[in-house]
Design a protein around this motif. Sequence first.
Motif, PDB file in Angstrom:
ATOM      1  N   GLU A   8      -8.451  -7.444 -19.618  1.00 40.70           N
ATOM      2  CA  GLU A   8      -8.968  -6.598 -18.536  1.00 40.70           C
ATOM      3  C   GLU A   8      -7.851  -6.149 -17.591  1.00 40.70           C
ATOM      4  O   GLU A   8      -7.997  -5.150 -16.870  1.00 40.70           O
ATOM      5  N   TRP A   9      -6.771  -6.912 -17.552  1.00 34.62           N
ATOM      6  CA  TRP A   9      -5.668  -6.556 -16.656  1.00 34.62           C
ATOM      7  C   TRP A   9      -5.174  -5.139 -16.928  1.00 34.62           C
ATOM      8  O   TRP A   9      -4.710  -4.459 -16.019  1.00 34.62           O
ATOM      9  N   ARG A  10      -5.303  -4.688 -18.164  1.00 35.42           N
ATOM     10  CA  ARG A  10      -4.835  -3.330 -18.492  1.00 35.42           C
ATOM     11  C   ARG A  10      -5.606  -2.271 -17.719  1.00 35.42           C
ATOM     12  O   ARG A  10      -5.114  -1.188 -17.466  1.00 35.42           O
ATOM     13  N   LEU A  11      -6.868  -2.604 -17.381  1.00 38.95           N
ATOM     14  CA  LEU A  11      -7.701  -1.644 -16.659  1.00 38.95           C
ATOM     15  C   LEU A  11      -7.490  -1.719 -15.148  1.00 38.95           C
ATOM     16  O   LEU A  11      -7.932  -0.854 -14.409  1.00 38.95           O
ATOM     17  N   ILE A  12      -6.839  -2.799 -14.710  1.00 41.77           N
ATOM     18  CA  ILE A  12      -6.699  -3.021 -13.266  1.00 41.77           C
ATOM     19  C   ILE A  12      -5.271  -2.785 -12.770  1.00 41.77           C
ATOM     20  O   ILE A  12      -5.064  -2.174 -11.729  1.00 41.77           O
ATOM     21  N   PHE A  13      -4.277  -3.270 -13.548  1.00 44.89           N
ATOM     22  CA  PHE A  13      -2.899  -3.110 -13.072  1.00 44.89           C
ATOM     23  C   PHE A  13      -2.522  -1.627 -13.062  1.00 44.89           C
ATOM     24  O   PHE A  13      -2.913  -0.889 -13.966  1.00 44.89           O
ATOM     25  N   PRO A  14      -1.765  -1.211 -12.065  1.00 41.44           N
ATOM     26  CA  PRO A  14      -1.325   0.187 -12.040  1.00 41.44           C
ATOM     27  C   PRO A  14      -0.398   0.482 -13.224  1.00 41.44           C
ATOM     28  O   PRO A  14       0.260  -0.425 -13.738  1.00 41.44           O
ATOM     29  N   LYS A  39       1.363   8.465  -8.343  1.00 41.77           N
ATOM     30  CA  LYS A  39       1.151   9.895  -8.116  1.00 41.77           C
ATOM     31  C   LYS A  39      -0.356  10.186  -8.064  1.00 41.77           C
ATOM     32  O   LYS A  39      -0.845  10.896  -7.177  1.00 41.77           O
ATOM     33  N   GLU A  40      -1.075   9.607  -9.021  1.00 46.15           N
ATOM     34  CA  GLU A  40      -2.509   9.894  -9.111  1.00 46.15           C
ATOM     35  C   GLU A  40      -3.287   9.333  -7.921  1.00 46.15           C
ATOM     36  O   GLU A  40      -4.284   9.918  -7.504  1.00 46.15           O
ATOM     37  N   SER A  41      -2.828   8.204  -7.415  1.00 46.55           N
ATOM     38  CA  SER A  41      -3.571   7.595  -6.310  1.00 46.55           C
ATOM     39  C   SER A  41      -3.599   8.534  -5.103  1.00 46.55           C
ATOM     40  O   SER A  41      -4.570   8.595  -4.376  1.00 46.55           O
ATOM     41  N   TRP A  42      -2.503   9.275  -4.931  1.00 47.80           N
ATOM     42  CA  TRP A  42      -2.438  10.252  -3.846  1.00 47.80           C
ATOM     43  C   TRP A  42      -3.499  11.341  -4.057  1.00 47.80           C
ATOM     44  O   TRP A  42      -4.187  11.758  -3.120  1.00 47.80           O
ATOM     45  N   GLN A  43      -3.621  11.762  -5.312  1.00 47.68           N
ATOM     46  CA  GLN A  43      -4.634  12.784  -5.636  1.00 47.68           C
ATOM     47  C   GLN A  43      -6.050  12.238  -5.385  1.00 47.68           C
ATOM     48  O   GLN A  43      -6.923  12.964  -4.930  1.00 47.68           O
ATOM     49  N   GLY A  60     -11.740  17.753  -7.814  1.00 42.20           N
ATOM     50  CA  GLY A  60     -11.490  17.141  -9.110  1.00 42.20           C
ATOM     51  C   GLY A  60     -10.605  15.909  -9.013  1.00 42.20           C
ATOM     52  O   GLY A  60      -9.739  15.805  -8.158  1.00 42.20           O
ATOM     53  N   MET A  61     -10.903  14.961  -9.896  1.00 46.91           N
ATOM     54  CA  MET A  61     -10.159  13.710  -9.925  1.00 46.91           C
ATOM     55  C   MET A  61      -9.293  13.706 -11.173  1.00 46.91           C
ATOM     56  O   MET A  61      -9.657  14.288 -12.188  1.00 46.91           O
ATOM     57  N   PRO A  62      -8.148  13.037 -11.110  1.00 50.45           N
ATOM     58  CA  PRO A  62      -7.386  12.854 -12.353  1.00 50.45           C
ATOM     59  C   PRO A  62      -8.231  12.053 -13.340  1.00 50.45           C
ATOM     60  O   PRO A  62      -9.079  11.267 -12.911  1.00 50.45           O
ATOM     61  N   PRO A  63      -8.026  12.256 -14.654  1.00 49.74           N
ATOM     62  CA  PRO A  63      -8.811  11.487 -15.617  1.00 49.74           C
ATOM     63  C   PRO A  63      -8.577   9.996 -15.425  1.00 49.74           C
ATOM     64  O   PRO A  63      -7.490   9.574 -15.062  1.00 49.74           O
ATOM     65  N   GLN A  64      -9.587   9.184 -15.641  1.00 46.74           N
ATOM     66  CA  GLN A  64      -9.438   7.754 -15.409  1.00 46.74           C
ATOM     67  C   GLN A  64     -10.241   6.956 -16.421  1.00 46.74           C
ATOM     68  O   GLN A  64     -11.126   7.481 -17.079  1.00 46.74           O
ATOM     69  N   GLN A 114      -7.869   2.745  -6.970  1.00 43.63           N
ATOM     70  CA  GLN A 114      -8.532   1.448  -7.165  1.00 43.63           C
ATOM     71  C   GLN A 114      -7.591   0.455  -7.834  1.00 43.63           C
ATOM     72  O   GLN A 114      -7.541  -0.717  -7.454  1.00 43.63           O
ATOM     73  N   ARG A 115      -6.866   0.921  -8.845  1.00 46.94           N
ATOM     74  CA  ARG A 115      -5.918   0.025  -9.525  1.00 46.94           C
ATOM     75  C   ARG A 115      -4.939  -0.571  -8.529  1.00 46.94           C
ATOM     76  O   ARG A 115      -4.681  -1.784  -8.533  1.00 46.94           O
ATOM     77  N   ILE A 116      -4.405   0.282  -7.662  1.00 42.82           N
ATOM     78  CA  ILE A 116      -3.413  -0.207  -6.692  1.00 42.82           C
ATOM     79  C   ILE A 116      -4.082  -1.173  -5.705  1.00 42.82           C
ATOM     80  O   ILE A 116      -3.550  -2.240  -5.401  1.00 42.82           O
ATOM     81  N   ALA A 117      -5.279  -0.808  -5.236  1.00 37.13           N
ATOM     82  CA  ALA A 117      -5.960  -1.663  -4.251  1.00 37.13           C
ATOM     83  C   ALA A 117      -6.344  -3.010  -4.856  1.00 37.13           C
ATOM     84  O   ALA A 117      -6.113  -4.058  -4.246  1.00 37.13           O
TER      85      ALA A 117
END
Lengths: 250, 240
Positions: free
Chosen positions: B97-103, B109-113, B124-128, B135-138
């Motif tokens: 699951e870490w792959r889905l959480i770690f940045p 760049k995307e987090s800014w978007q 529009g959101m970047p694909p996720q 969320q990954r960063i937080a």
Amino acid sequence: MTDKEKIISEKQLRKKTIISFSVFIVMIAFAIFGWKWLHKQPQENEAPRPLRKALNYNEGLFGKFFSNNHLAKTFPLSAAVKHVRVNGDEGMSADFDASTWKLKVAKTPGDTLFVTLDEIKALPKTEIVFDFKCIEGWSQVTHWGGVKFSDFAQKYGLNEQTKMNYVGLITPDKGYYVGIDMPAIMHPQTLLCYEMNGKPLPMNQGYPLRLIIPVKYGIKHLKRIGSIFFSNERPPDYWYERGYDYYAGL
Amino acid sequence: MKKIVKKHPLAIRWFHWINFPVIAVMVWSGLLIYWANDVYKVGWGDKTILKFFPDSFYKALHIPFRLAEGMSLHFVFMWFFTINGFLYVLYLAISGEWRLIFPNRKSLKESWQVVLHDLHLRKGMPPQKKYNAAQRIAYTGVIIMGIGSLLTGLSIYKPVQFHTLCAMLGGYEWTRAEHFILTILFTLFFLLHIIQVILAGWNNFRGMVTGFEVVPPPPPPTGGGTMEIISPSNELKTDD
């Protein structure tokens, strides 16, 4: 469609949701009930018994990390503050007569030792500048001088007594008292202290003799020692009786 | 009919919901302890902008003179915090699951978007995947904060026995300040988290309890006179 996806009916969706939320609500109820239960438990020295047991468990566990090689950080003399904080006067009655004071050491029932301040000063002197830590959260770099408790015990033939589990210290007026585990009192930085900043202890710092025990919070650094005794059971402890951890070790 | 998709594994839901009351007790008991020496403030010189905390705050919450109670709670619930946190990190590592959480490389760049999108400054959101970049960063940040709270906490708790750790973290007094700052950050994370959960809506919140989310039906096809196959999800126009 991936294996993570599924098509279900509205009814199935509702059922799944209700089941999950039922478990969720039961768990919330358990948490609230548990919190209330904890606070309704009988008190043991002013702490709910389950918390008291856990604190005692912590003492056993963290006591294993204790070592005479783990020393409180020391500082150069210049780092010591001039104005040392006075944070309590329990056990420091105004009617104390310093001229008749002698340290009373109960070796065994019926065998009590009386030691004068001059006799204590004649023992090898140790000085320490360390960060004194109060249980309230403040700390202060202070300078103390005295004799190591371990040197004192050796000089006065307390070998049998120091094999016991605890030491108890009491002020002359019996208003303040602490219990300390033997490893901590025998730690090389623990002093029977008669000097602060190179001068005799001020009255409000426990003249003529106080305990300095850097491996414990300030509550254990009893001012104005009247008597010392040894025990395998926990000696009474002023702040322990008021809800604090007995160990109070750093 | 509804299309649902598995989102949060059972283990993560348990870790998450156990963590919530445990951290609440840690912050609460921490306050009871902090009150006894409440020296931190934001300001310079004699100027104070924000005092941690105003007397009215303590009074309203009945905080004064409860140091012993605070310490006994703190040094018992620290175990639940540590064990739950350790199992959570262990689970992330083993399950993948870490792959889905770690940045990842794109996350910064995307987090800014994502932030611009959330503030309605960008469409529009970047694909996720499961989580967006912010969320990954937080969520990774909060794991690091948890480890930080554990280490600074241990360092204040036993500064002599763990003197090397204490020295590495900047000494006793700094460590206490760090522990406090981390608690403030946890509180801010919590507030932002609550706002985001409210904004995200019921489907998202339900997902943290049930584990699944309902996939919204695809938008109705447009144009063309060709024959359309109407999917089941388009027939029912009920909302989630």
